[in-house]
Design a protein around this motif. Structure first.
Motif, mmCIF file in Angstrom:
data_model
loop_
_atom_site.group_PDB
_atom_site.id
_atom_site.type_symbol
_atom_site.label_atom_id
_atom_site.label_comp_id
_atom_site.label_asym_id
_atom_site.label_seq_id
_atom_site.Cartn_x
_atom_site.Cartn_y
_atom_site.Cartn_z
ATOM 1 N N TRP A 88 -7.276 -2.258 -12.010
ATOM 2 C CA TRP A 88 -6.278 -1.758 -11.076
ATOM 3 C C TRP A 88 -5.769 -0.386 -11.462
ATOM 4 O O TRP A 88 -4.627 -0.037 -11.240
ATOM 5 C CB TRP A 88 -5.156 -2.736 -10.899
ATOM 6 C CG TRP A 88 -4.468 -3.215 -12.159
ATOM 7 C CD1 TRP A 88 -4.679 -2.815 -13.445
ATOM 8 C CD2 TRP A 88 -3.435 -4.198 -12.212
ATOM 9 N NE1 TRP A 88 -3.863 -3.484 -14.304
ATOM 10 C CE2 TRP A 88 -3.078 -4.346 -13.577
ATOM 11 C CE3 TRP A 88 -2.779 -4.961 -11.264
ATOM 12 C CZ2 TRP A 88 -2.104 -5.232 -14.008
ATOM 13 C CZ3 TRP A 88 -1.798 -5.839 -11.702
ATOM 14 C CH2 TRP A 88 -1.471 -5.972 -13.053
ATOM 15 N N PRO A 92 0.405 -1.463 -11.646
ATOM 16 C CA PRO A 92 1.311 -1.155 -10.537
ATOM 17 C C PRO A 92 2.199 0.045 -10.834
ATOM 18 O O PRO A 92 2.651 0.246 -11.959
ATOM 19 C CB PRO A 92 2.151 -2.429 -10.397
ATOM 20 C CG PRO A 92 1.359 -3.503 -11.076
ATOM 21 C CD PRO A 92 0.632 -2.821 -12.183
ATOM 22 N N THR A 97 2.786 -0.802 -6.089
ATOM 23 C CA THR A 97 1.430 -0.619 -5.569
ATOM 24 C C THR A 97 0.449 -0.355 -6.698
ATOM 25 O O THR A 97 0.707 0.474 -7.582
ATOM 26 C CB THR A 97 1.375 0.563 -4.579
ATOM 27 O OG1 THR A 97 2.272 0.304 -3.489
ATOM 28 C CG2 THR A 97 -0.032 0.752 -4.036
ATOM 29 N N ALA A 98 -0.674 -1.048 -6.684
ATOM 30 C CA ALA A 98 -1.742 -0.827 -7.652
ATOM 31 C C ALA A 98 -3.044 -0.593 -6.893
ATOM 32 O O ALA A 98 -3.306 -1.253 -5.887
ATOM 33 C CB ALA A 98 -1.888 -2.022 -8.584
ATOM 34 N N GLU A 99 -3.840 0.352 -7.387
ATOM 35 C CA GLU A 99 -5.119 0.640 -6.734
ATOM 36 C C GLU A 99 -6.237 -0.177 -7.373
ATOM 37 O O GLU A 99 -6.480 -0.093 -8.581
ATOM 38 C CB GLU A 99 -5.458 2.123 -6.814
ATOM 39 C CG GLU A 99 -6.747 2.464 -6.075
ATOM 40 C CD GLU A 99 -7.114 3.936 -6.115
ATOM 41 O OE1 GLU A 99 -8.259 4.272 -5.752
ATOM 42 O OE2 GLU A 99 -6.251 4.757 -6.516
ATOM 43 N N LEU A 100 -6.899 -0.963 -6.560
ATOM 44 C CA LEU A 100 -8.009 -1.804 -6.997
ATOM 45 C C LEU A 100 -9.267 -0.962 -7.153
ATOM 46 O O LEU A 100 -9.556 -0.091 -6.336
ATOM 47 C CB LEU A 100 -8.239 -2.898 -5.958
ATOM 48 C CG LEU A 100 -9.442 -3.822 -6.135
ATOM 49 C CD1 LEU A 100 -9.238 -4.735 -7.330
ATOM 50 C CD2 LEU A 100 -9.652 -4.642 -4.870
ATOM 51 N N ALA A 122 -7.936 -10.071 -7.769
ATOM 52 C CA ALA A 122 -6.866 -9.824 -6.804
ATOM 53 C C ALA A 122 -5.852 -10.965 -6.810
ATOM 54 O O ALA A 122 -4.633 -10.736 -6.756
ATOM 55 C CB ALA A 122 -7.447 -9.630 -5.408
ATOM 56 N N ALA A 125 -3.798 -10.509 -9.975
ATOM 57 C CA ALA A 125 -2.948 -9.322 -9.951
ATOM 58 C C ALA A 125 -1.755 -9.490 -9.012
ATOM 59 O O ALA A 125 -0.623 -9.137 -9.356
ATOM 60 C CB ALA A 125 -3.776 -8.101 -9.541
ATOM 61 N N LEU A 126 -2.002 -10.036 -7.821
ATOM 62 C CA LEU A 126 -0.937 -10.151 -6.829
ATOM 63 C C LEU A 126 0.087 -11.227 -7.185
ATOM 64 O O LEU A 126 1.146 -11.307 -6.561
ATOM 65 C CB LEU A 126 -1.534 -10.419 -5.452
ATOM 66 C CG LEU A 126 -2.272 -9.223 -4.844
ATOM 67 C CD1 LEU A 126 -3.059 -9.651 -3.610
ATOM 68 C CD2 LEU A 126 -1.318 -8.086 -4.508
ATOM 69 N N CYS A 131 3.851 -6.432 -9.097
ATOM 70 C CA CYS A 131 2.728 -6.036 -8.242
ATOM 71 C C CYS A 131 2.991 -6.553 -6.832
ATOM 72 O O CYS A 131 2.834 -7.741 -6.558
ATOM 73 C CB CYS A 131 1.399 -6.573 -8.770
ATOM 74 S SG CYS A 131 -0.034 -6.006 -7.816
ATOM 75 N N LEU A 134 -1.940 -4.533 -3.381
ATOM 76 C CA LEU A 134 -3.128 -3.844 -3.873
ATOM 77 C C LEU A 134 -3.669 -2.958 -2.760
ATOM 78 O O LEU A 134 -3.686 -3.354 -1.590
ATOM 79 C CB LEU A 134 -4.209 -4.840 -4.288
ATOM 80 C CG LEU A 134 -3.983 -5.637 -5.575
ATOM 81 C CD1 LEU A 134 -5.106 -6.664 -5.742
ATOM 82 C CD2 LEU A 134 -3.913 -4.734 -6.796
ATOM 83 N N ARG A 167 -5.512 -2.371 2.292
ATOM 84 C CA ARG A 167 -4.265 -2.808 1.671
ATOM 85 C C ARG A 167 -4.100 -4.317 1.817
ATOM 86 O O ARG A 167 -4.466 -4.894 2.841
ATOM 87 C CB ARG A 167 -3.104 -2.086 2.361
ATOM 88 C CG ARG A 167 -1.709 -2.541 2.002
ATOM 89 C CD ARG A 167 -0.724 -1.632 2.724
ATOM 90 N NE ARG A 167 0.655 -1.995 2.530
ATOM 91 C CZ ARG A 167 1.661 -1.140 2.548
ATOM 92 N NH1 ARG A 167 1.421 0.142 2.752
ATOM 93 N NH2 ARG A 167 2.889 -1.555 2.372
#
Length: 229
Positions: A88, A92, A97-100, A122, A125-126, A131, A134, A167
Motif C-alpha cells: 500500500w 494510509p 487513504t492508502a494507494e494499493l 485489501a 488493509a481495510l 485505513c 484504498l 477506489r
C-alpha cells in the motif's frame, strides 16, 4: 505458525503474514529489499520472471522512505517461490487513504493469483485502524487489472494523465472474493541476508477463512544484529 514464518516477519511493527489457500503474503524487510536491489537474491526463492522492473521500482521507494511500516509484502506460493509483491505504498495518509500496488511475474498471471493476493491484502488493509479507503491506478488498456479491481469491489473514481483511478471504502464489501483457506505452512522463501535456510516444517490441516498471522516482538526468534541494522 512456524518458527520460520516468525523469522521473516517484521520484529519492530508486528506486521502479519497473510495466508490464503495457495499463497503467503510475507512482509518485506528493509534489509531484504536492500539486498535484492544490490542484486543479491540469496534472501528469496525467486520464481521465473521475478523480480521485474515494477518490483525493483517499488523496493527503491521503500528503501528511500526508510520506514519498515510502509514496505510491501512478498507474494509467495506454498512451494516457497516468490512470484510477485503487493502493498500500500507507504501506508494510509492523514485522511486514511492508502494507494494499493501489486504486480506478478509474467508466468504467473491469468491464473487467479492476483485476485487471491490482492483480495486478501485489501481485506486485511481495510480492517486496519486508520485505513478508510484504498485507491489504485491502472492504465486504461490494462483490462486484466481493471477487471480484477471491479471483482474486488473497487469503483472507478476518476481519470488523470492516462491513468484510471479506482477506489474502495472500508465499509464497501468485495463483489467477488475467492474462497480462502489455511494451508499447511512451509518454510518461507524470504530470509534475512546471511541467514541459513531452515528445514521445512508443516503445520495443521486446512480450515475455511482468511487467516492473518500476527507477530509480536515477544515471540520473535530474531538475531539482535538484525534489530540493530
Amino acid at each position: 505458525m512456524s518458527a520460520a514464518d516468525r523469522r521473516i516477519a517484521d520484529p519492530g511493527t508486528a506486521r502479519p503474514c497473510i495466508v490464503t489457500r495457495r499463497l503467503v503474503l510475507a512482509p518485506i524487510l528493509l534489509a531484504v529489499a536492500r539486498a535484492i536491489l544490490a542484486g543479491d537474491l540469496s534472501t528469496v526463492s525467486a520464481a521465473p520472471g521475478w523480480p521485474h522492473e515494477e518490483t525493483l521500482d517499488g523496493l527503491r521507494h521503500d528503501v528511500a522512505r526508510g520506514d519498515e511500516r510502509g514496505t510491501g509484502w512478498f507474494v509467495r506460493r506454498h512451494d516457497g517461490r516468490v512470484i510477485g509483491d503487493c502493498g500500500w505504498s507507504g501506508g494510509p495518509g492523514p485522511d486514511g487513504t492508502a494507494e494499493l500496488s501489486y504486480a506478478l511475474a509474467a508466468p504467473f498471471r491469468r491464473r487467479g493469483y492476483a485476485t487471491e493476493a490482492v483480495g486478501a491484502f485489501a481485506a486485511w488493509a481495510l480492517a486496519r485502524p486508520g485505513c478508510a479507503r484504498l485507491v489504485a491506478r491502472v492504465l486504461a488498456d490494462n483490462l486484466a487489472s481493471r477487471r480484477l479491481l471491479d471483482r474486488l469491489g473497487f469503483g472507478l473514481d476518476g481519470v488523470a494523465a492516462g491513468w484510471l483511478w479506482y477506489r474502495r471504502e472500508a465499509d464497501e464489501p468485495a463483489v467477488d472474493t475467492p474462497a480462502l483457506e489455511t494451508p499447511a505452512l512451509e518454510t518461507p522463501a524470504v530470509r534475512t541476508p546471511g541467514q541459513r535456510e531452515p528445514e521445512r516444517e508443516r503445520t495443521s490441516a486446512p480450515k475455511r477463512g482468511l487467516v492473518v498471522l500476527p507477530v509480536s516482538s515477544s515471540v520473535m526468534d530474531w538475531p539482535a544484529r538484525q534489530q540493530g541494522r
